[in-house]
Design a protein around this motif. Structure first.
Motif, PDB file in Angstrom:
ATOM      1  N   MET A   1      56.554  29.135  42.653  1.00  0.00           N
ATOM      2  CA  MET A   1      56.579  30.595  42.580  1.00  0.00           C
ATOM      3  C   MET A   1      56.332  31.157  43.972  1.00  0.00           C
ATOM      4  SD  MET A   1      54.195  33.166  40.337  1.00  0.00           S
ATOM      5  CE  MET A   1      54.410  34.934  40.491  1.00  0.00           C
ATOM      6  N   ASP A   2      57.103  32.157  44.344  1.00  0.00           N
ATOM      7  CA  ASP A   2      56.956  32.817  45.637  1.00  0.00           C
ATOM      8  C   ASP A   2      56.072  34.043  45.456  1.00  0.00           C
ATOM      9  OD1 ASP A   2      57.169  33.786  48.161  1.00  0.00           O
ATOM     10  OD2 ASP A   2      59.363  33.878  48.201  1.00  0.00           O
ATOM     11  N   ILE A   3      54.972  34.102  46.208  1.00  0.00           N
ATOM     12  CA  ILE A   3      54.078  35.254  46.115  1.00  0.00           C
ATOM     13  C   ILE A   3      54.766  36.512  46.637  1.00  0.00           C
ATOM     14  CG2 ILE A   3      51.879  36.225  46.856  1.00  0.00           C
ATOM     15  CD1 ILE A   3      51.602  33.880  44.920  1.00  0.00           C
ATOM     16  N   THR A   4      55.569  36.368  47.681  1.00  0.00           N
ATOM     17  CA  THR A   4      56.280  37.517  48.247  1.00  0.00           C
ATOM     18  C   THR A   4      57.164  38.165  47.176  1.00  0.00           C
ATOM     19  OG1 THR A   4      56.328  36.464  50.415  1.00  0.00           O
ATOM     20  CG2 THR A   4      57.852  38.287  50.040  1.00  0.00           C
ATOM     21  N   GLY A  29      52.500  39.523  50.856  1.00  0.00           N
ATOM     22  CA  GLY A  29      53.698  40.288  50.554  1.00  0.00           C
ATOM     23  C   GLY A  29      53.955  40.553  49.092  1.00  0.00           C
ATOM     24  N   ALA A  30      52.917  40.511  48.248  1.00  0.00           N
ATOM     25  CA  ALA A  30      53.116  40.895  46.852  1.00  0.00           C
ATOM     26  C   ALA A  30      53.631  42.332  46.793  1.00  0.00           C
ATOM     27  CB  ALA A  30      51.806  40.770  46.065  1.00  0.00           C
ATOM     28  N   ALA A  31      54.599  42.568  45.934  1.00  0.00           N
ATOM     29  CA  ALA A  31      55.194  43.901  45.836  1.00  0.00           C
ATOM     30  C   ALA A  31      54.216  44.913  45.266  1.00  0.00           C
ATOM     31  CB  ALA A  31      56.452  43.845  44.965  1.00  0.00           C
ATOM     32  N   LYS A  32      53.366  44.465  44.356  1.00  0.00           N
ATOM     33  CA  LYS A  32      52.358  45.335  43.745  1.00  0.00           C
ATOM     34  C   LYS A  32      51.191  44.473  43.300  1.00  0.00           C
ATOM     35  CE  LYS A  32      53.741  48.460  40.745  1.00  0.00           C
ATOM     36  NZ  LYS A  32      54.166  49.065  39.463  1.00  0.00           N
ATOM     37  N   VAL A  33      49.985  45.017  43.441  1.00  0.00           N
ATOM     38  CA  VAL A  33      48.795  44.332  42.949  1.00  0.00           C
ATOM     39  C   VAL A  33      48.000  45.314  42.094  1.00  0.00           C
ATOM     40  CG1 VAL A  33      46.649  43.141  43.518  1.00  0.00           C
ATOM     41  CG2 VAL A  33      48.673  42.810  44.965  1.00  0.00           C
ATOM     42  N   TYR A  34      47.784  44.938  40.842  1.00  0.00           N
ATOM     43  CA  TYR A  34      46.877  45.678  39.964  1.00  0.00           C
ATOM     44  C   TYR A  34      45.481  45.088  40.143  1.00  0.00           C
ATOM     45  CZ  TYR A  34      51.056  47.341  37.473  1.00  0.00           C
ATOM     46  OH  TYR A  34      52.259  47.919  37.139  1.00  0.00           O
ATOM     47  N   ALA A  35      44.537  45.912  40.580  1.00  0.00           N
ATOM     48  CA  ALA A  35      43.148  45.488  40.750  1.00  0.00           C
ATOM     49  C   ALA A  35      42.339  46.072  39.603  1.00  0.00           C
ATOM     50  CB  ALA A  35      42.607  45.966  42.090  1.00  0.00           C
ATOM     51  N   THR A  36      41.798  45.209  38.758  1.00  0.00           N
ATOM     52  CA  THR A  36      41.102  45.677  37.563  1.00  0.00           C
ATOM     53  C   THR A  36      39.626  45.325  37.628  1.00  0.00           C
ATOM     54  OG1 THR A  36      41.360  43.680  36.207  1.00  0.00           O
ATOM     55  CG2 THR A  36      43.227  45.203  36.286  1.00  0.00           C
ATOM     56  N   ALA A  37      38.828  46.147  36.956  1.00  0.00           N
ATOM     57  CA  ALA A  37      37.385  45.917  36.908  1.00  0.00           C
ATOM     58  C   ALA A  37      36.787  46.768  35.797  1.00  0.00           C
ATOM     59  CB  ALA A  37      36.734  46.273  38.241  1.00  0.00           C
ATOM     60  N   GLY A 120      60.931  37.172  33.621  1.00  0.00           N
ATOM     61  CA  GLY A 120      61.608  36.029  34.207  1.00  0.00           C
ATOM     62  C   GLY A 120      60.724  34.840  34.514  1.00  0.00           C
ATOM     63  N   GLY A 121      59.470  34.872  34.080  1.00  0.00           N
ATOM     64  CA  GLY A 121      58.554  33.763  34.324  1.00  0.00           C
ATOM     65  C   GLY A 121      57.662  34.030  35.521  1.00  0.00           C
ATOM     66  N   GLY A 122      56.699  33.162  35.704  1.00  0.00           N
ATOM     67  CA  GLY A 122      55.739  33.349  36.789  1.00  0.00           C
ATOM     68  C   GLY A 122      54.572  32.412  36.632  1.00  0.00           C
ATOM     69  N   GLY A 123      53.370  32.921  36.871  1.00  0.00           N
ATOM     70  CA  GLY A 123      52.207  32.036  36.848  1.00  0.00           C
ATOM     71  C   GLY A 123      50.941  32.730  36.381  1.00  0.00           C
ATOM     72  N   ARG A 195      42.956  31.633  49.150  1.00  0.00           N
ATOM     73  CA  ARG A 195      44.067  31.007  49.879  1.00  0.00           C
ATOM     74  C   ARG A 195      44.471  29.690  49.230  1.00  0.00           C
ATOM     75  NH1 ARG A 195      40.679  31.932  54.509  1.00  0.00           N
ATOM     76  NH2 ARG A 195      41.108  34.006  55.384  1.00  0.00           N
ATOM     77  N   ALA A 196      43.487  28.869  48.900  1.00  0.00           N
ATOM     78  CA  ALA A 196      43.789  27.566  48.301  1.00  0.00           C
ATOM     79  C   ALA A 196      44.503  27.739  46.964  1.00  0.00           C
ATOM     80  CB  ALA A 196      42.503  26.761  48.115  1.00  0.00           C
ATOM     81  N   SER A 197      44.055  28.695  46.170  1.00  0.00           N
ATOM     82  CA  SER A 197      44.677  28.928  44.871  1.00  0.00           C
ATOM     83  C   SER A 197      46.113  29.397  45.016  1.00  0.00           C
ATOM     84  CB  SER A 197      43.871  29.946  44.078  1.00  0.00           C
ATOM     85  OG  SER A 197      44.506  30.244  42.851  1.00  0.00           O
ATOM     86  N   LEU A 198      46.348  30.375  45.884  1.00  0.00           N
ATOM     87  CA  LEU A 198      47.703  30.909  46.023  1.00  0.00           C
ATOM     88  C   LEU A 198      48.636  29.912  46.690  1.00  0.00           C
ATOM     89  CD1 LEU A 198      46.910  34.638  46.877  1.00  0.00           C
ATOM     90  CD2 LEU A 198      47.575  33.641  44.684  1.00  0.00           C
ATOM     91  N   ASP A 199      48.101  29.065  47.581  1.00  0.00           N
ATOM     92  CA  ASP A 199      48.906  27.946  48.088  1.00  0.00           C
ATOM     93  C   ASP A 199      49.346  27.069  46.915  1.00  0.00           C
ATOM     94  OD1 ASP A 199      48.629  28.789  50.704  1.00  0.00           O
ATOM     95  OD2 ASP A 199      47.098  27.295  51.226  1.00  0.00           O
ATOM     96  N   GLY A 200      48.407  26.850  45.966  1.00  0.00           N
ATOM     97  CA  GLY A 200      48.722  26.056  44.786  1.00  0.00           C
ATOM     98  C   GLY A 200      49.737  26.713  43.889  1.00  0.00           C
TER      99      GLY A 200
END
Length: 234
Positions: A1-4, A29-37, A120-123, A195-200
């Motif tokens: 999966m491409d994060i960009t 380069g994520a197109a959008k990030v929802y930050a929840t709390a 379309g799928g993802g992670g 970083r390690a997680s998103l590399d994964g």
């Protein structure tokens, strides 16, 4: 999966590892990030869409899934710890940890699996712990919850695969966060965890073990537990 170009949602985004996931996603380069709390007013990262979310409240989970219908990457990070003793402390504390780490994480996964599939799928990333694999005095309720979440992650991975959704289990020891403020041992930088997680994620890793502590705890499962637990009972 491409994060960009992906659209990500991170639970527990107001501090610690969750906040670092948000900033790292933006940098990649994520197109959008929802930050929840649960307390969205505490989210202080610019350039994100902030949403209120309590993962132990099904109505809250459903509302966020309806609002964030373009998500392709879900990071199940929200968590708590009560440091409860199993034999003597209030069982409600244990139930609350299970409600958060197990039932809350499952509720989010059930809500967003069809969303990600439609897109379309993802992670999906489940933030777990070295305590998925062992316990030490005072960690009983948290260790039980993380152990259950670990095998739940394994089971969900099998159900998600036909839908084009990868499932990563992320394990780490102590991180330098507010939750671990009283811990005096070595701590991993939350930024390194993200970083390690998103590399994964980008290489479709089923499991990411961030630090040596976690790797040693996992390796100890194959040995006689007497030697490992002697350090806590001597």
């Amino acid at each position: 999966m491409d994060i960009t170009g992906s659209v990500a949602l991170v639970t527990g985004s107001n501090r610690g590892i969750g906040r670092r996931f948000v900033t790292e996603l933006l940098e990649r380069g994520a197109a959008k990030v929802y930050a929840t709390a649960r307390r969205p007013e505490l989210v202080d990262v610019p350039g994100v869409e902030v949403l209120p979310l309590d993962i132990t409240d099904q109505a809250s989970v459903d509302a966020v899934a309806e609002r964030a219908g373009d998500v392709t990457l879900l990071v199940n990070n929200a968590g708590i710890t009560s440091q409860s003793a199993l034999l003597t402390d209030d069982l409600d504390d244990l139930r609350h940890e299970l409600d958060t780490h197990v039932w809350g994480t499952l509720a989010m996964t059930r809500a967003f699996a069809p969303v990600i599939e439609r897109n379309g799928g993802g992670g999906i990333v489940n933030v777990l712990s070295a305590l998925s694999w062992f316990a030490y005095p005072g960690s009983g309720s948290y260790a039980i919850a993380k152990a259950a979440a670990w095998n739940m992650t394994n089971a969900l991975r099998l159900e998600l695969a036909p839908k084009g959704i990868s499932m990563q289990g992320l394990h780490l020891g102590a991180a330098d966060t507010d939750m671990m403020a009283g811990y005096e041992g070595p701590k991993v930088d939350p930024a390194d965890v993200a970083r390690a997680s998103l590399d994964g994620v980008e290489r479709d890793a089923l499991e990411v073990v961030v630090d040596e502590w976690s790797a040693a705890a996992k390796a100890a499962l194959a040995a006689d537990p007497a030697a490992f637990y002697r350090q806590f009972t001597a």
